[in-house]
Structures are given as structure tokens and as C-alpha cells.
Design an enzyme around this catalytic site. Structure first.
Site, PDB file in Angstrom:
ATOM      1  N   GLY A 155       7.558   0.367   2.840  1.00 24.08           N
ATOM      2  CA  GLY A 155       7.484  -1.090   2.887  1.00 24.08           C
ATOM      3  C   GLY A 155       7.925  -1.652   4.235  1.00 24.08           C
ATOM      4  O   GLY A 155       8.924  -1.200   4.787  1.00 24.08           O
ATOM      5  N   SER A 200       5.122   4.202  -2.113  1.00 28.05           N
ATOM      6  CA  SER A 200       5.793   3.564  -0.979  1.00 28.05           C
ATOM      7  C   SER A 200       7.286   3.896  -0.973  1.00 28.05           C
ATOM      8  O   SER A 200       7.949   3.859  -2.010  1.00 28.05           O
ATOM      9  CB  SER A 200       5.619   2.050  -1.079  1.00 28.05           C
ATOM     10  OG  SER A 200       6.324   1.417  -0.041  1.00 28.05           O
ATOM     11  N   GLY A 204      17.412  -0.368   0.894  1.00 27.09           N
ATOM     12  CA  GLY A 204      17.517  -1.725   1.426  1.00 27.09           C
ATOM     13  C   GLY A 204      16.419  -2.051   2.422  1.00 27.09           C
ATOM     14  O   GLY A 204      16.624  -2.775   3.389  1.00 27.09           O
ATOM     15  N   LYS A 246       2.410  -5.194  -6.717  1.00 23.33           N
ATOM     16  CA  LYS A 246       3.303  -4.177  -7.290  1.00 23.33           C
ATOM     17  C   LYS A 246       4.390  -4.854  -8.102  1.00 23.33           C
ATOM     18  O   LYS A 246       5.211  -5.595  -7.575  1.00 23.33           O
ATOM     19  CB  LYS A 246       3.928  -3.351  -6.172  1.00 23.33           C
ATOM     20  CG  LYS A 246       4.849  -2.266  -6.705  1.00 23.33           C
ATOM     21  CD  LYS A 246       5.085  -1.187  -5.703  1.00 23.33           C
ATOM     22  CE  LYS A 246       6.029  -0.144  -6.251  1.00 23.33           C
ATOM     23  NZ  LYS A 246       6.310   0.894  -5.264  1.00 23.33           N
ATOM     24  N   THR A 303      11.053   0.321  -9.333  1.00 23.28           N
ATOM     25  CA  THR A 303      12.225   0.941  -9.956  1.00 23.28           C
ATOM     26  C   THR A 303      12.969   0.008 -10.917  1.00 23.28           C
ATOM     27  O   THR A 303      12.923  -1.209 -10.781  1.00 23.28           O
ATOM     28  CB  THR A 303      13.213   1.401  -8.866  1.00 23.28           C
ATOM     29  OG1 THR A 303      13.476   0.293  -7.998  1.00 23.28           O
ATOM     30  CG2 THR A 303      12.630   2.532  -8.050  1.00 23.28           C
ATOM     31  N   ASN A 359       2.426  -1.333   2.508  1.00 30.06           N
ATOM     32  CA  ASN A 359       3.269  -1.985   1.500  1.00 30.06           C
ATOM     33  C   ASN A 359       4.089  -3.036   2.220  1.00 30.06           C
ATOM     34  O   ASN A 359       4.771  -2.751   3.206  1.00 30.06           O
ATOM     35  CB  ASN A 359       4.166  -0.921   0.844  1.00 30.06           C
ATOM     36  CG  ASN A 359       5.157  -1.494  -0.159  1.00 30.06           C
ATOM     37  OD1 ASN A 359       6.147  -2.098   0.230  1.00 30.06           O
ATOM     38  ND2 ASN A 359       4.894  -1.287  -1.434  1.00 30.06           N
ATOM     39  N   GLY A 385       5.909   6.042 -11.689  1.00 32.94           N
ATOM     40  CA  GLY A 385       7.218   5.988 -12.342  1.00 32.94           C
ATOM     41  C   GLY A 385       7.472   7.310 -13.034  1.00 32.94           C
ATOM     42  O   GLY A 385       7.085   7.504 -14.179  1.00 32.94           O
ATOM     43  N   ASN A 405       4.851  -5.764  -2.458  1.00 30.03           N
ATOM     44  CA  ASN A 405       6.074  -5.468  -3.207  1.00 30.03           C
ATOM     45  C   ASN A 405       6.803  -6.781  -3.451  1.00 30.03           C
ATOM     46  O   ASN A 405       7.378  -7.351  -2.530  1.00 30.03           O
ATOM     47  CB  ASN A 405       6.928  -4.504  -2.381  1.00 30.03           C
ATOM     48  CG  ASN A 405       8.302  -4.290  -2.980  1.00 30.03           C
ATOM     49  OD1 ASN A 405       8.545  -4.617  -4.139  1.00 30.03           O
ATOM     50  ND2 ASN A 405       9.205  -3.734  -2.187  1.00 30.03           N
ATOM     51  N   CYS A 435      11.650  -8.423  -4.500  1.00 33.20           N
ATOM     52  CA  CYS A 435      12.602  -8.820  -3.464  1.00 33.20           C
ATOM     53  C   CYS A 435      13.140 -10.197  -3.822  1.00 33.20           C
ATOM     54  O   CYS A 435      12.442 -11.017  -4.396  1.00 33.20           O
ATOM     55  CB  CYS A 435      11.921  -8.920  -2.106  1.00 33.20           C
ATOM     56  SG  CYS A 435      11.084  -7.420  -1.613  1.00 33.20           S
TER      57      CYS A 435
HETATM   58  C1  LIG Z   1      13.812   6.190  -1.779  1.00 35.08           C
HETATM   59  C2  LIG Z   1      12.824   5.206  -2.330  1.00 35.08           C
HETATM   60  C3  LIG Z   1      12.385   4.147  -1.539  1.00 35.08           C
HETATM   61  C4  LIG Z   1      11.470   3.210  -2.020  1.00 35.08           C
HETATM   62  N1  LIG Z   1      11.010   2.206  -1.222  1.00 35.08           N
HETATM   63  C5  LIG Z   1      10.057   1.354  -1.679  1.00 35.08           C
HETATM   64  C6  LIG Z   1       9.474   0.354  -0.833  1.00 35.08           C
HETATM   65  O1  LIG Z   1       9.797   0.265   0.351  1.00 35.08           O
HETATM   66  N2  LIG Z   1       8.540  -0.491  -1.351  1.00 35.08           N
HETATM   67  C7  LIG Z   1       8.147  -0.399  -2.668  1.00 35.08           C
HETATM   68  O2  LIG Z   1       7.284  -1.158  -3.101  1.00 35.08           O
HETATM   69  N3  LIG Z   1       8.648   0.554  -3.485  1.00 35.08           N
HETATM   70  C8  LIG Z   1       9.593   1.431  -3.021  1.00 35.08           C
HETATM   71  N4  LIG Z   1      10.092   2.399  -3.860  1.00 35.08           N
HETATM   72  C9  LIG Z   1       9.596   2.494  -5.263  1.00 35.08           C
HETATM   73  C10 LIG Z   1       8.513   3.563  -5.396  1.00 35.08           C
HETATM   74  O3  LIG Z   1       7.409   3.239  -4.592  1.00 35.08           O
HETATM   75  C11 LIG Z   1       8.073   3.726  -6.863  1.00 35.08           C
HETATM   76  O4  LIG Z   1       7.554   2.503  -7.329  1.00 35.08           O
HETATM   77  C12 LIG Z   1       9.197   4.151  -7.771  1.00 35.08           C
HETATM   78  O5  LIG Z   1      10.038   5.068  -7.105  1.00 35.08           O
HETATM   79  C13 LIG Z   1       8.721   4.772  -9.086  1.00 35.08           C
HETATM   80  O6  LIG Z   1       8.009   5.952  -8.887  1.00 35.08           O
HETATM   81  P1  LIG Z   1       8.679   7.433  -8.950  1.00 35.08           P
HETATM   82  O7  LIG Z   1       9.473   7.502 -10.196  1.00 35.08           O
HETATM   83  O8  LIG Z   1       7.527   8.379  -8.914  1.00 35.08           O
HETATM   84  O9  LIG Z   1       9.556   7.557  -7.744  1.00 35.08           O
HETATM   85  C14 LIG Z   1      11.018   3.342  -3.360  1.00 35.08           C
HETATM   86  C15 LIG Z   1      11.469   4.394  -4.150  1.00 35.08           C
HETATM   87  C16 LIG Z   1      12.362   5.326  -3.667  1.00 35.08           C
HETATM   88  C17 LIG Z   1      12.813   6.450  -4.547  1.00 35.08           C
END
Ligand SMILES: Cc1cc2nc3c(=O)[nH]c(=O)nc-3n(C[C@H](O)[C@H](O)[C@H](O)COP(=O)(O)O)c2cc1C
Ligand SMILES: Cc1cc2nc3c(=O)[nH]c(=O)nc-3n(C[C@H](O)[C@H](O)[C@H](O)COP(=O)(O)OP(=O)(O)OC[C@H]3O[C@@H](n4cnc5c(N)ncnc54)[C@H](O)[C@@H]3O)c2cc1C
Ligand SMILES: Cc1cc2nc3c(=O)[nH]c(=O)nc-3n(C[C@H](O)[C@H](O)[C@H](O)COP(=O)(O)OP(=O)(O)OC[C@H]3O[C@@H](n4cnc5c(N)ncnc54)[C@H](O)[C@@H]3O)c2cc1C
Ligand SMILES: Cc1cc2nc3c(=O)[nH]c(=O)nc-3n(C[C@H](O)[C@H](O)[C@H](O)COP(=O)(O)O)c2cc1C
Ligand code: FES
Ligand code: FES
Lengths: 306, 275, 306, 275
Positions: free
Chosen positions: C48, C23, C74, C167, C195, C101, C245, C129, C132
């Protein structure tokens, strides 16, 4: 232009400059002598000691990860007695400040260690590593429970006349809460951060690389987390901070100081290049000169003003 | 010593499929290096820092020319680090720490038996050279995968030393079929030289070194082994690379492979897989 | 040899293969079409959404770190109404499974979103998610308080017939406790991890790079932490896990599955190379073939047996 | 499109102290590329992955030769990523995504005024070429640090186009002393051409583009601007690179620089520093 004042003083600790090395990465001070002139450092933090000698974990103890290092040394150390007998005399002769690092598995462990280490030992301070399981309380880590952390620091504070630095674990929901707790316990300063808990699996052998399964993640990979914690704690808690976690360039060191660190400590960075501490010192000095700062201390927390 | 070694030779060693490389670095390390010591080399051009991969790689010193200020490193491309190292071009400067650790020791006189498994051969060559220069009798037992490997990994240089070579390969494509230790055993059985007159040094896979140690023990030949372990600092500061030894009193103790080794007396090593 | 069975089924979700995208890193599915054939993926997780449209944070929203990426988008999104009207119809036509999401700042937000998203929406599942702040409870994050997390999941579960994936945030002391809490809330599966909270300071401007000061750290740097959490949760909680991750190579994906992930999700890795999901699929397939595994599912948790 | 572009030229551009590089890549991107579009290039050899630096770098397409399947990228070594990119050798393959985003548009007829600040000049060259090919009248206003910069960054190629050049430098070492927008303003004042006959395109520092936009607005000249923002995905999927526009109703909206831009109508851009 008059030279930048590099000396730093906080929590009763006087340092030639704000560059330290991290516990567990710099032995007892003699190992890197051929690679980095100790007299150029602000100080070194010694390998963590426990009351009794420990053989630590089986090997493999190390695993490389992207921009990071996992370690599971398991607090191998000679124990207090041997430390006092064979190591401390040499440590006293080191041409830089030395900070002892103590670890324990019960409150009594910490007290025993702290009692043995006083100002007359020649040490500059005591760093209390609370990232250890409290075996008497079901293995809950001292470093993840504010109450236990406060108790440990208070107990240590009560029995030593050395400045006490509480070294916090980043594996917590609320780092500010932990910082507040150790401040209540009487900590004179904070070290931020210890390693993040991680692991790596060998996909050929289909089992964890580290004999201990889990290890502590250090190195540049964790720097953003470390800087964030220094920033948060600086805002909320009025204690000097020794910043660490992934510092490998002078820019990293400046970043930590701008975030609120009074001094910085280099761990894994020494493995990458043992001259990193010197390069950092030079870099910080140049940075201050270019910006007309009279003292390196003027950098501390500067980014909060923006 | 931390130096910037200049790449003067960097070439494929033998058959490309063996993925072996020969890297000659110019710099002051050669002046103080001994056989069995190693360097910790940064696996990327030292002019621009990248932190992936992060750590230096330990590589044995496989050739020492103090007159020319050159050391030779021989390595196999094994993973990402060595793959990146293999890209270094002539003229580039690589950051090298060394010489590190304690190397092999040499007896005053008598015979030196070298027992190598695979690329464990690399640190033994400068040892053979020193031993010969000192007037010792040297023989080599060397086992490898197959003929292509042995030839790629420097067989001709060993032949040039004019010492007895006992070769073996797993597939029988060169020398005897089987394990290198079997050959040593045969000769020990036949040998008139008593244990006291022979010293041995071995480097290779752990299992092989363990077998060699046990074999030599039976014949009262003292043997030095060169251990490998993952390293962090490479100077004894991080305790990442310990091995377990048993001291005279029978107590298990830890020693650092990087600082106290990589060469240890075979008899004192505890060979269990991971402690 | 018969081909490896790649299909995966868990928590009522059927996937062509266990490779998902994360997401927030894959838009609403159309953005990467020219770069990666969606029909090759097991599924995608949509950006999301929140009840109302959000413009998100000011820029800069991104900062590169060693082997990592900080983001502070954000939660910019078109809001539920616009999502249903303009995006969902296109999402339904995507040649792969789509997981929505949802994010909220109160329990009511989550309920409102979940109520609007049912099986007949064509979605494969709902990922909740919980990283928040709960604005009604002083900003304490849903994702760091087991009680709130359980409540949110229970509330969502009560109003949707879609499988619910919780999540989890890694910024907690006890990830297993969080997993247990959402299991009690009725979660059908877990996504691990979101993250890590981090920051980066621009030393020239002497202020945080991100307009929002803090951001979420993703990418290879955090992989050791993510794998550790998947491992711990797999051991303690009986729920299928989507591992994520820092996955950037097929070896990483195998590592997560050996640690206990039933499926894997690629986020930041797509930015490095949009073909990463395909390369991973091929790599996993080859790995299974070489080891004589009939189904990719046989990998799940295998490293725990050692 | 994701391709492996082969490096066919990689050289210093002009004075070494300007740290400019010219990189020509062979590959199919040229076939569909337009002026103002960009690529996202991996700043390291694509054969061995390293995750530090992690992200691709956005670089404008500064030359398009569809006959030869070549695109030209011109860049300044700015930080670690471009420094590593600068090491790429001829023959190496670099992973490139592109062409990305929406480029400049061209009027049917009339005059096209190009306004460039510093290295903002790079994407304007192929635009000038297309405009001239289409029979438009083109003139360039270009401001830079000093003479060395302008000459290094391609002044001679611009001269070769045979169009009017209005140059300015901060130190007066070439052309007029001062800002590039001042020159445009002077000409606008004098110009007989009414706003309707002129179209403008600008690329350079934000402040300069903002000033240009305001200037042209006063003269009813519509102007396209090319924005920069930090990028994650470069395809519109991550929302990392948004800019703020004001729509017809006066409402602030976000658009993605990578996908909806980097070229936008100047009038719709909200120039506040960070939203
Ligand atoms: C630019 C960006 C935007 C993200 N937006 C969301 C989001 O809207 N909702 C959510 O649950 N996680 C969001 N995440 C987290 C990712 O879904 C993921 O859990 C996290 O980046 C770890 O995976 P990765 O290391 O492969 O990126 C976002 C991550 C990034 C990098
Ligand atoms: C004292 C010593 C001397 C050595 N001499 C040689 C030599 O002369 N020639 C040669 O080809 N190899 C030698 N090795 C092994 C060599 O260090 C590894 O092959 C190399 O580290 C693998 O790195 P990589 O980046 O290719 O693999 P990666 O898989 O990328 O390595 C990942 C991490 O694991 C470590 N690692 C992986 N394998 C080993 C290993 N076998 N020993 C120690 N660490 C390892 C790496 O150093 C790195 O930190 C020696 C090892 C030691 C300890
Ligand atoms: C659409 C677009 C077109 C561009 N075209 C050109 C061009 O033709 N020639 C040229 O020299 N430069 C161009 N740039 C700027 C170029 O992308 C940056 O100079 C470059 O990313 C800096 O990378 P670095 O690794 O050297 O710096 P680092 O400091 O290592 O960069 C760190 C991170 O910040 C990002 N970043 C840093 N500066 C910028 C910037 N100005 N814009 C966007 N991201 C940035 C990097 O991409 C990277 O993710 C363009 C930028 C954009 C957005
Ligand atoms: C090999 C190794 C051993 C360590 N041992 C200790 C220790 O004994 N006591 C302690 O408080 N921290 C120990 N640490 C943590 C470091 O002191 C430091 O907090 C951490 O590594 C983050 O800094 P870095 O990223 O610069 O390495 C150790 C770290 C490493 C890498
Ligand atoms: S590698 Fe650090 S002690 Fe040996
Ligand atoms: S960079 Fe991802 S949306 Fe533009």
C-alpha cells in the site's frame, strides 16, 4: 509468603476464584464431573435457555478450523419449564457458583426468562446472550444494534434481582459502543466475547460443512480479537468484564486479566483438555506468587499502566 | 477418565495402501471399558501444545485387555488429524479421554448376529469376544471394498474366533459380490431361528446400518447400531453431536451420540441425512 | 482431456490465472523472486502507498498467534513520488500483472494517488484500501462507515481509468452493507478481506507485544470469517470478488472460489511457504480436471447451488 | 533458496539445563552461505502442515561446510517454536529458506575483534574461520552467564582455533567477572594497534552491542553488529522487521533486518528501544 487471595467479587457476584466455564460448552454442570472437579472452579455458566424447548439445528453442527471451532448448535435446550423442573434442582446442588444464560428472539422472551430466575433460584447471576436475531425486527441481531441491546438489558434488569451480565457479540463495528449501550441499560457486568460468525465449505461435497451454513467461531484462533475487545472496553467503560474467547492456557488467562478482565471463562478449551480450568488456576496462582501479588484481582488491567 | 496412555504398539495394519493403523495404549481405561464405547484421543504428543488441529478424535475401542491394562485402537488415516496421530512413536504419551459413551448390550442367550461395513468392523471384535465368553452363538456378516481390505482389517483374527463368517466384497475378490445386508437377508429367509432368538449389532456406513435395521425389523430381530457424528466435548456438554430418535409416542427427540450413544436401538433412529 | 482454462477475466482485469498475492505481504514484487517464479502467478498486489512517505510504526510490528499473525506495520511506504520514480519502472517489467494498493487519511489523499495511477502506468488495477482512519472525521475508519466508503470509491473512480477494486475491512457489523455502498460508489470489484483487529499482550513484560498496541490479524485463523464474508457478499452483490484471508493450501483457495471468489489472493501464506501460490495453482488445476471442469471460472460460487 | 534440509545431526549441546541444540542440515544452502547470514526454518516436519505455530524461525548459520553440503544451526530452546523444532529426528526433512540477509564483511588485513554476548557467539564462529583462512589476526571477547554456559555453547571449538580468548561471566565462574565490553575496553586502552588496524564484529543482546559500538567508536574502530527482530517473510517483503538507522545526512531511515541486515555498521544504528 502468604498465599495468593484467589477469591473475586464483582457486580454482587462472589466467586471462589476467577475461573469460569462458558455457556454452551459445559452443559448444565454435570457432564464434566468425571473430568474436572467442579468445586475447584470459580463457577460455571449454564447452556443458554429459551422460553420454549428448542431442537436446534440439524447436524453437522461442528467444524474444525485452524486453531478454531465452528459451531451451529442453534440453541438446543430444554426450555424454561423443563429447566426449572429437571435441571435447576441439580444445578443448586453443584459445588460451585452457577450462572444462567438466557437467549430470546424478542424482548418478551428475555423478560419471561429473567422473571423466572431470581436470587432465590440459587443462581449467582444471569448472563444475557444478545447474539440472537430479533425476529420481530426483521432478524436484526439484538447484539449488533446498541438500541436493542440497551432495551433488552433494561427490561431484564427490571424484572430480576440477580446481577445481570450482558454478553456481547464481537461481530460489530464498535464494541465500545455496544458496551456503553448495555451499561446504559443497567448491566452489572459484561461477558466478552461470544463467537465470530464464520463458515467452512466441504470442497468434496461443494457445500457448507455446517447444516446451518454459518456457525460461531471459537477457540485460540479468535483470542487476539477477544483480548483487543476486552482491552478497548476496559479503557472506555467502567464495568467488570468476564473475558473469554480462546483461553486454553494459563498464559492466555493472565493475558485477558492484564487486558482488563476481572474473571475469565473457558469454553472450547475444555474440549481440548478438560483439565484446562485447573491448570489455569494453578498457573495464575504461581504467576501472582512469583510477582508478589497478594490477590489475583491485582492483575486486572495491569497492562494498561505500561 | 482423562489419562495419558503410553503407546506400546503403533503399526501399520495389513496392506499399507489401506492406510490402517493399530495403536495399543497402556493405561487404566481398559479396566472399565466395554465393547462399543470409544475414546477421545489427542492427535499429538501431549507434551507440547499446538492448537492446529484443535480437537480430539473419537476412536472406538477395538480391543480390551484389562489384565495388561491395554486398549487397542484401530483406525484409518482419513484426514490431517489421523495423519498426525499416525506419527506417534512407541513410548510417547497421548492424552486420552475414555471410556466414553454407552456400548453394545448382550442378550442373556441365543444368537448374536454382527453386521459390519468397512472399518465398522473394529468395535465389533470385543463384542464378539464378550458374547462368546458368555456362551452366545455369534456369526459375522462383513462387507468391504475388496479382499485386500478385509485381510488388512483383521480377517485372520475373526477366523481365529471360529465363528461363521459371511463375507462380501464390492468387487467379488473375496466372499460374495455385493452388499453385506444381502447375505444377512438370505440367511434370515432360510433361518429356522425365529426373530426372538436372534439379536443383531451393526456398525458401518449410515446407509448400510439403515438397510440392516429395516431388514432386521422385517424379521422382528432387534438390532443395535453404532452412530458417528462430529464431536466437540465428547462428554455430552456441547450438543455438537446429536442424532434424532423417535420416542415411543412418535415424537422426534435429540440424543447425544457421545453420551447417550454411540450405540442406539436401530428402530428408534431417524435416518434422514442431517437431523 | 483438454487442459483446464486457468485464465480469468473480470472487471476489465485479465489474469493468466486466478492466483494473486496480497498487498503488504509481497513487497513491490522483487522480494520473492528467488523463491517463487512470478511468471507463474496471476498477478501481485503491491504494498500500500500513501501520498507522502511513511516510516510506519515502531517495532515490534509482528506477533504470532495461534494459526495467525498480528501485524502493525503502519503503512510504511516510500510515498507516491518515490513509488513512481523508483518502483513503478521495475514493476512494469515484472512478468505478471501488478495491482497497486492505495491508502489515505482523507478523501484528498485517495484522489491524489488515483489521479497519478492510470492505465498507461502499466498497472492492471487499483485496489483501494479503505481500512484507514479518516483523520478529518475524528478518525472514524473509511472502511467501517458505508457513506465514507462510497465517497472514497466514487472519488477514486472519477479520476482514474484503471479498474477499481474496493478492499473491505472485516471489522464491521454488516459486510454486505459495505459492499453495497462501494458498489454504489462505482467499484468494479471487491477484495475481501483485510485483517481483523486484534492484539496480544506479553505477560512477562505486562504490556502489548506490538508497539502500536493493536494489529491486524491474518492467516489461517481468520479464514472462516473471510469465507463467510465472501459467501454473504456473493449472494447479495453482483461484483467480482477477490477472496483472501488465511489461504495457505489449494483446498483453502477452492473453498473461497466455491464461496464466490473469482480470484484468490495469498498473503501470510507466503511467509509459511513461498511456494504456496504455485502449489495452489497446481491443486486448483487438478481439482478442476478431476471434476471435468473446463475452466477454473466454473468453480466460482458453486457451493451456493447446493 | 527454498530447500528441504535433511537432519543429519540433532543433539543437545553441552549441559542439558542450557537448553542448547546443535542441528546439522544437509542441503545446497552451504554452497553460497556466508558468516552472519541466517535461515528461516519451519519448526515442524514439512510433510504434514499444521498452522500453529505458523511462522518460520530465523536462526543464524553457525557452521558452513560446502564440501559436505552441510550447515550447522545452534539454537536455544526459547519458546514453543524452538521446542517443537527440537523434536525433529535424524532423517526428517525440514523446510529451510536461506541463506538470507547480508553477512559480516571481512577487512583485507589487520585484526578482527569479535565481541559476543551469550548465544550471540553462534554466527561469529564461521566468521572467525573465514578471517583466519584469510590470514587475519582474530581475537574473541565473549561474555556469558557462567562457566556451564560458555562450555556448553562451544568454548572448546573456540579454543581449538588457537586465538586469544577473553572470557567473562556474570558470576565469575570462568574468566573475569563482569561485562564483556569491559575486557575489550581494557585491551583497547593498552593496545598499541591503532583504530585503523582493527575491525570489530559483535553479536549479542542489544544493550551489549550498543555499549560495544560506543566503545569502539571512541577508539575509531569500525564495528559491525548483528541485529535481531521479529520476522514475517524473512525476504524483505512485509516490512515486519525494520530497524532504524541514521543516514549520512543525519536523517532517520528504516532498513529491513532480514534483507538489508541482519549485519549493519554499528555507527549507523539507532539504538532506542523500539524505533
Ligand atoms: C504484514 C502485512 C502487511 C499488510 N499491508 C497491507 C497494506 O499495505 N494494504 C492492504 O490493503 N492490506 C495489507 N495487508 C492485508 C493483506 O493484504 C490481507 O488482506 C490480509 O493479510 C489477509 O490475507 P492473509 O490472511 O492471506 O494474509 C497486510 C497484511 C500483512 C500480514
Ligand atoms: C464414536 C466414533 C467412533 C469412531 N471410531 C473409529 C474407529 O474405530 N476407527 C476409525 O478409523 N475411525 C473411527 N471414527 C471416525 C474418526 O473419528 C474419524 O475418521 C476421524 O475423526 C477423522 O479425523 P481426521 O483428523 O483424520 O480427519 P479430519 O478431516 O482432519 O477431521 C476434521 C474434523 O472432523 C471430524 N471428523 C471427520 N470425520 C469424522 C467421522 N467420520 N466421524 C466423526 N468425526 C469426524 C474430526 O474428528 C475432526 O474434528 C469414529 C467416529 C466416532 C464418532
Ligand atoms: C537474524 C536472527 C538470527 C537468529 N539466530 C539465532 C541463533 O542462531 N540461535 C538462536 O538460538 N536464536 C537465534 N535467533 C533468535 C530466534 O529466532 C528466536 O529465539 C526464536 O525465534 C524464538 O522462537 P520460539 O518459537 O522458541 O519462541 P516463541 O516465543 O514461540 O516465538 C514467538 C514468535 O516470536 C519470534 N521471536 C521470539 N524471539 C525472537 C527473537 N529473539 N528474535 C526474533 N524473533 C523472535 C519468533 O520467531 C516467533 O515468530 C535469531 C533471530 C534473528 C532475528
Ligand atoms: C458448542 C458451543 C455452544 C455455545 N453455546 C452458547 C450459548 O448457548 N450461549 C452463549 O451465550 N454462548 C454460547 N457459546 C459461546 C461461548 O460461551 C463462548 O462465548 C465462545 O465459545 C468463546 O469462548 P471459547 O473460545 O473459549 O470457546 C457456545 C460456544 C460453543 C463452542
Ligand atoms: S460431542 Fe459434545 S455433546 Fe457430544
Ligand atoms: S521479515 Fe518481512 S521484511 Fe523482514
Amino acid at each position: 509468603m502468604s498465599p495468593v487471595n484467589l477469591s473475586t467479587q464483582f457486580a454482587g457476584i462472589k466467586l471462589r476464584n476467577p475461573i469460569l466455564t462458558c455457556s454452551g460448552t459445559y452443559g448444565f454442570g454435570e457432564e464434566y464431573v468425571a473430568y474436572c472437579p467442579l468445586e475447584a472452579l470459580g463457577g460455571i455458566t449454564l447452556k443458554g435457555i429459551t422460553p420454549l424447548p428448542r431442537l436446534g439445528n440439524p447436524v453437522p453442527r461442528l467444524a474444525e478450523t485452524p486453531a478454531g471451532l465452528l459451531n451451529a448448535v442453534g440453541l438446543e435446550n430444554p426450555g424454561l419449564e423443563e429447566f426449572l423442573k429437571s435441571y435447576l434442582p441439580k444445578v443448586r446442588k453443584l459445588p460451585t457458583a452457577a450462572i444462567a444464560n438466557i437467549s430470546g428472539f424478542s424482548l418478551e422472551d428475555y423478560v419471561l426468562l429473567a422473571r423466572a430466575l431470581q436470587k432465590d433460584s440459587g443462581l449467582a447471576a444471569l448472563e444475557v446472550n444478545i447474539s440472537c436475531p430479533n425476529v420481530k425486527h426483521g432478524g436484526m441481531h439484538f447484539g449488533t444494534d446498541p438500541q436493542s441491546a440497551q432495551e433488552v438489558i433494561a427490561a431484564v434488569k427490571a424484572v430480576t434481582d440477580l446481577p445481570v451480565i450482558a454478553k456481547l457479540s464481537p461481530n460489530v463495528t464498535d464494541i465500545v459502543g455496544m458496551a456503553r449501550a448495555v451499561q446504559l441499560g443497567g448491566a452489572d457486568a459484561l461477558s466478552l466475547i461470544n463467537t465470530l460468525l464464520g463458515m467452512h465449505i466441504d470442497i468434496n461435497q461443494q457445500r457448507p460443512v455446517l447444516a446451518n451454513t454459518f456457525g460461531g467461531l471459537s477457540g485460540p484462533a479468535i483470542r487476539p480479537v477477544a483480548v483487543r475487545m476486552v482491552w478497548q472496553v476496559f479503557q472506555a467503560v467502567d464495568l467488570p468484564i468476564i473475558g473469554m474467547g480462546g483461553i486454553t492456557t494459563w498464559q492466555d488467562a493472565v493475558e485477558f486479566m492484564l487486558a482488563g478482565a476481572t474473571a475469565v471463562s473457558i469454553g472450547t478449551g475444555n474440549f481440548v483438555n478438560p483439565l484446562v480450568p485447573l491448570e489455569i488456576l494453578q498457573g495464575i496462582q504461581d504467576y501472582c506468587e512469583k510477582r508478589g501479588l497478594a490477590s489475583v484481582h491485582d492483575l486486572v488491567g495491569l497492562a494498561h499502566r505500561a | 477418565m482423562l489419562t495419558e496412555g503410553q503407546v506400546v504398539v503403533h503399526e501399520s495394519l495389513g496392506d499399507e495402501e489401506q492406510r490402517l493403523r493399530r495403536l495399543v495404549l497402556k493405561g487404566p481405561i481398559a479396566r472399565t471399558a466395554h465393547a462399543g464405547q470409544f475414546v477421545a484421543i489427542q492427535v499429538q504428543d501431549s507434551s507440547i501444545s499446538s492448537f492446529d488441529p484443535l480437537l480430539r478424535r473419537p476412536i472406538s475401542i477395538a480391543g480390551i485387555s484389562s489384565e495388561r491394562d491395554e486398549i487397542t485402537l484401530l483406525y484409518r488415516i482419513q484426514g490431517r488429524g489421523t495423519e498426525i496421530l499416525a506419527r506417534a512413536k512407541c513410548g510417547e504419551r497421548l492424552s486420552v479421554m475414555g471410556p466414553l459413551g454407552k456400548g453394545f448390550s448382550l442378550p442373556e442367550k441365543g444368537e448374536l448376529w454382527l453386521v459390519a461395513g468397512g472399518i465398522g468392523i473394529f468395535p465389533l471384535y470385543p463384542l464378539a469376544q464378550s458374547a462368546l465368553a458368555q456362551g452366545l452363538t455369534v456369526r459375522l456378516f462383513w462387507g468391504g471394498e475388496n479382499k485386500s481390505f478385509l485381510e488388512s482389517a483383521g480377517l485372520s483374527s475373526w477366523k481365529a474366533l471360529g465363528i461363521p463368517l459371511h463375507l462380501s466384497t464390492l468387487d467379488g475378490s473375496l466372499g460374495q459380490t455385493g452388499l453385506v445386508t444381502e447375505q444377512a437377508q438370505e440367511l434370515l429367509k432360510k433361518s429356522s431361528a425365529s426373530g426372538g432368538q436372534i439379536r443383531a449389532a451393526t456398525c458401518g456406513p449410515k446407509k448400510m446400518m439403515q438397510a440392516a435395521t429395516e431388514l432386521f425389523k422385517n424379521y422382528k430381530v432387534s438390532v443395535e447400531v453404532s452412530l458417528e457424528e462430529r464431536m466437540g466435548c465428547a462428554v455430552g456438554a456441547c450438543l455438537g453431536c446429536v442424532c434424532t430418535l423417535v420416542d415411543e409416542a412418535g415424537v422426534l427427540i435429540h440424543r447425544k451420540v457421545c453420551q447417550d450413544g454411540p450405540v442406539f436401538r436401530g428402530e428408534e433412529v431417524v435416518w434422514n441425512e442431517s437431523c
